[in-house]
Scaffold this active site. Structure first.
Site, PDB file in Angstrom:
ATOM      1  N   ARG A   1      52.950  25.963   3.929  1.00 25.33           N
ATOM      2  CA  ARG A   1      51.649  26.113   4.605  1.00 25.33           C
ATOM      3  C   ARG A   1      51.008  24.757   4.866  1.00 25.33           C
ATOM      4  O   ARG A   1      50.387  24.547   5.912  1.00 25.33           O
ATOM      5  CB  ARG A   1      50.722  27.017   3.779  1.00 25.33           C
ATOM      6  CG  ARG A   1      51.106  28.492   3.938  1.00 25.33           C
ATOM      7  CD  ARG A   1      50.569  29.348   2.836  1.00 25.33           C
ATOM      8  NE  ARG A   1      49.131  29.382   2.795  1.00 25.33           N
ATOM      9  CZ  ARG A   1      48.418  29.692   1.714  1.00 25.33           C
ATOM     10  NH1 ARG A   1      49.027  29.961   0.587  1.00 25.33           N
ATOM     11  NH2 ARG A   1      47.121  29.715   1.765  1.00 25.33           N
TER      12      ARG A   1
ATOM     13  N   ARG B   1      47.574  36.477  -4.454  1.00 25.83           N
ATOM     14  CA  ARG B   1      48.113  36.435  -3.094  1.00 25.83           C
ATOM     15  C   ARG B   1      49.584  36.047  -3.124  1.00 25.83           C
ATOM     16  O   ARG B   1      49.980  35.111  -3.795  1.00 25.83           O
ATOM     17  CB  ARG B   1      47.331  35.414  -2.253  1.00 25.83           C
ATOM     18  CG  ARG B   1      46.146  36.031  -1.558  1.00 25.83           C
ATOM     19  CD  ARG B   1      45.363  35.013  -0.803  1.00 25.83           C
ATOM     20  NE  ARG B   1      46.133  34.254   0.168  1.00 25.83           N
ATOM     21  CZ  ARG B   1      45.577  33.497   1.104  1.00 25.83           C
ATOM     22  NH1 ARG B   1      44.266  33.423   1.195  1.00 25.83           N
ATOM     23  NH2 ARG B   1      46.321  32.819   1.952  1.00 25.83           N
TER      24      ARG B   1
ATOM     25  N   LYS C   1      37.213  26.394   2.652  1.00 27.87           N
ATOM     26  CA  LYS C   1      36.603  26.956   3.864  1.00 27.87           C
ATOM     27  C   LYS C   1      35.967  28.321   3.581  1.00 27.87           C
ATOM     28  O   LYS C   1      34.853  28.582   4.014  1.00 27.87           O
ATOM     29  CB  LYS C   1      37.641  27.136   4.986  1.00 27.87           C
ATOM     30  CG  LYS C   1      38.306  25.871   5.466  1.00 27.87           C
ATOM     31  CD  LYS C   1      39.192  26.130   6.678  1.00 27.87           C
ATOM     32  CE  LYS C   1      40.328  27.096   6.433  1.00 27.87           C
ATOM     33  NZ  LYS C   1      41.354  26.609   5.494  1.00 27.87           N
TER      34      LYS C   1
ATOM     35  N   ARG D   1      44.307  27.569  14.726  1.00 30.78           N
ATOM     36  CA  ARG D   1      45.208  26.829  13.848  1.00 30.78           C
ATOM     37  C   ARG D   1      46.244  26.038  14.633  1.00 30.78           C
ATOM     38  O   ARG D   1      47.164  25.479  14.044  1.00 30.78           O
ATOM     39  CB  ARG D   1      45.947  27.826  12.954  1.00 30.78           C
ATOM     40  CG  ARG D   1      45.440  27.861  11.503  1.00 30.78           C
ATOM     41  CD  ARG D   1      46.207  28.963  10.821  1.00 30.78           C
ATOM     42  NE  ARG D   1      46.367  28.888   9.425  1.00 30.78           N
ATOM     43  CZ  ARG D   1      45.600  29.530   8.533  1.00 30.78           C
ATOM     44  NH1 ARG D   1      44.533  30.174   8.910  1.00 30.78           N
ATOM     45  NH2 ARG D   1      45.900  29.504   7.265  1.00 30.78           N
TER      46      ARG D   1
ATOM     47  N   ARG E   1      43.933  29.101  -7.621  1.00 26.07           N
ATOM     48  CA  ARG E   1      43.457  30.303  -6.937  1.00 26.07           C
ATOM     49  C   ARG E   1      44.457  31.448  -7.088  1.00 26.07           C
ATOM     50  O   ARG E   1      44.079  32.608  -7.200  1.00 26.07           O
ATOM     51  CB  ARG E   1      43.258  29.977  -5.443  1.00 26.07           C
ATOM     52  CG  ARG E   1      42.710  31.130  -4.634  1.00 26.07           C
ATOM     53  CD  ARG E   1      42.432  30.718  -3.206  1.00 26.07           C
ATOM     54  NE  ARG E   1      43.644  30.574  -2.418  1.00 26.07           N
ATOM     55  CZ  ARG E   1      43.667  30.115  -1.156  1.00 26.07           C
ATOM     56  NH1 ARG E   1      42.544  29.741  -0.573  1.00 26.07           N
ATOM     57  NH2 ARG E   1      44.800  30.029  -0.509  1.00 26.07           N
TER      58      ARG E   1
HETATM   59  P1  AMP Z   1      44.635  32.117   5.337  1.00 23.45           P
HETATM   60  O1  AMP Z   1      44.038  33.200   4.500  1.00 23.45           O
HETATM   61  O2  AMP Z   1      43.693  31.593   6.376  1.00 23.45           O
HETATM   62  O3  AMP Z   1      45.234  31.018   4.515  1.00 23.45           O
HETATM   63  O4  AMP Z   1      45.848  32.781   6.149  1.00 23.45           O
HETATM   64  C1  AMP Z   1      46.949  33.370   5.478  1.00 23.45           C
HETATM   65  C2  AMP Z   1      48.126  33.483   6.450  1.00 23.45           C
HETATM   66  O5  AMP Z   1      47.766  34.305   7.563  1.00 23.45           O
HETATM   67  C3  AMP Z   1      48.572  32.164   7.063  1.00 23.45           C
HETATM   68  O6  AMP Z   1      49.466  31.441   6.221  1.00 23.45           O
HETATM   69  C4  AMP Z   1      49.255  32.649   8.347  1.00 23.45           C
HETATM   70  O7  AMP Z   1      50.532  33.196   8.081  1.00 23.45           O
HETATM   71  C5  AMP Z   1      48.331  33.800   8.771  1.00 23.45           C
HETATM   72  N1  AMP Z   1      47.224  33.319   9.635  1.00 23.45           N
HETATM   73  C6  AMP Z   1      45.895  33.278   9.328  1.00 23.45           C
HETATM   74  N2  AMP Z   1      45.183  32.781  10.351  1.00 23.45           N
HETATM   75  C7  AMP Z   1      46.082  32.491  11.331  1.00 23.45           C
HETATM   76  C8  AMP Z   1      45.974  31.919  12.619  1.00 23.45           C
HETATM   77  N3  AMP Z   1      44.799  31.535  13.132  1.00 23.45           N
HETATM   78  N4  AMP Z   1      47.124  31.779  13.341  1.00 23.45           N
HETATM   79  C9  AMP Z   1      48.315  32.163  12.862  1.00 23.45           C
HETATM   80  N5  AMP Z   1      48.494  32.670  11.643  1.00 23.45           N
HETATM   81  C10 AMP Z   1      47.386  32.842  10.870  1.00 23.45           C
END
Ligand code: AMP
Length: 187
Positions: free
Chosen positions: A144, A133, A13, A88, A127
């Site tokens: 996740r 990360r 994404k 989400r 990654r």
């Molecule tokens: P991402 O970089 O999108 O994979 O997000 C990393 C982490 O941030 C996720 O595993 C969640 O803990 C938190 N996070 C990101 N976006 C959301 C969202 N829309 N709702 C809730 N938690 C989020």
């Protein structure tokens, strides 16, 4: 153009959002990036979100929707935006729907990048060696993906029922995925 990019962690994404930013000159709104910035800045919200993110669970809908709402009010979102990693859950999608209505904005497309689970773990671990990360470990990735399946996957039918969903094979090359998205958007 107002878009949502839907898809599991590691589906690409972020990469596709970046290409669209260049092509469409609209911003990428990644809630993951916004939350990581809050964690790095040690704001109250960041401190509260840190442990939840380390586990790979979802930060509360109130918090995430609040930051998205504020961001949508910024000038650079006037011509559109790409939501990456948000919404989400059905709860977040409902809140987003109300929020957009209040702001007199409407979504144009929801694009889902579909990828096999077995491929995802390998992609995310790859990654991890680049990103450093903290949530790119095998254990957290598994959580996740589970959270994605339970809370986020239902959004595909949610947006399909609204006539907004388009699916793209996320297993194809970056260029092929980008081409498919361009075709869908007509850009
Ligand atoms: P991402 O970089 O999108 O994979 O997000 C990393 C982490 O941030 C996720 O595993 C969640 O803990 C938190 N996070 C990101 N976006 C959301 C969202 N829309 N709702 C809730 N938690 C989020």
């Amino acid at each position: 153009m107002r878009l949502i990019l839907l898809g599991p962690p590691g589906a690409g994404k972020g990469t596709q959002a970046q290409l669209l930013v260049e092509r469409l000159s609209i911003p990428q709104l990644s809630t993951g990036d916004m939350l990581r910035a809050a964690v790095a800045a040690k704001t109250e919200m960041g401190l509260a979100a840190k442990q939840i993110m380390q586990r790979g669970d979802l930060v509360s809908a109130d918090v995430v929707c609040g930051i998205v709402s504020d961001r949508l009010d910024e000038q650079d979102c006037a011509n559109g935006f790409i939501l990456d990693g948000f919404p989400r859950s059905i709860e977040q999608a409902d809140i987003l729907g109300d929020m957009l209505k209040d702001k007199a904005m409407a979504l144009d497309h929801v694009i889902e990048l579909t990828v096999r689970d077995s491929e995802l773990v390998a992609r995310i671990l790859e990654r991890a060696t680049l990103s450093g990360r903290e949530d790119d470990t095998q254990e957290v990735i598994t959580n996740r993906l589970r959270v994605y399946q339970e809370q986020t996957m239902p959004l595909a039918s949610y947006y399909d029922e609204m006539g907004l969903l388009r699916q793209v094979d996320g297993m194809a090359s970056i260029d092929e995925v980008a081409q498919s998205i361009k075709m869908i958007l007509g850009v």
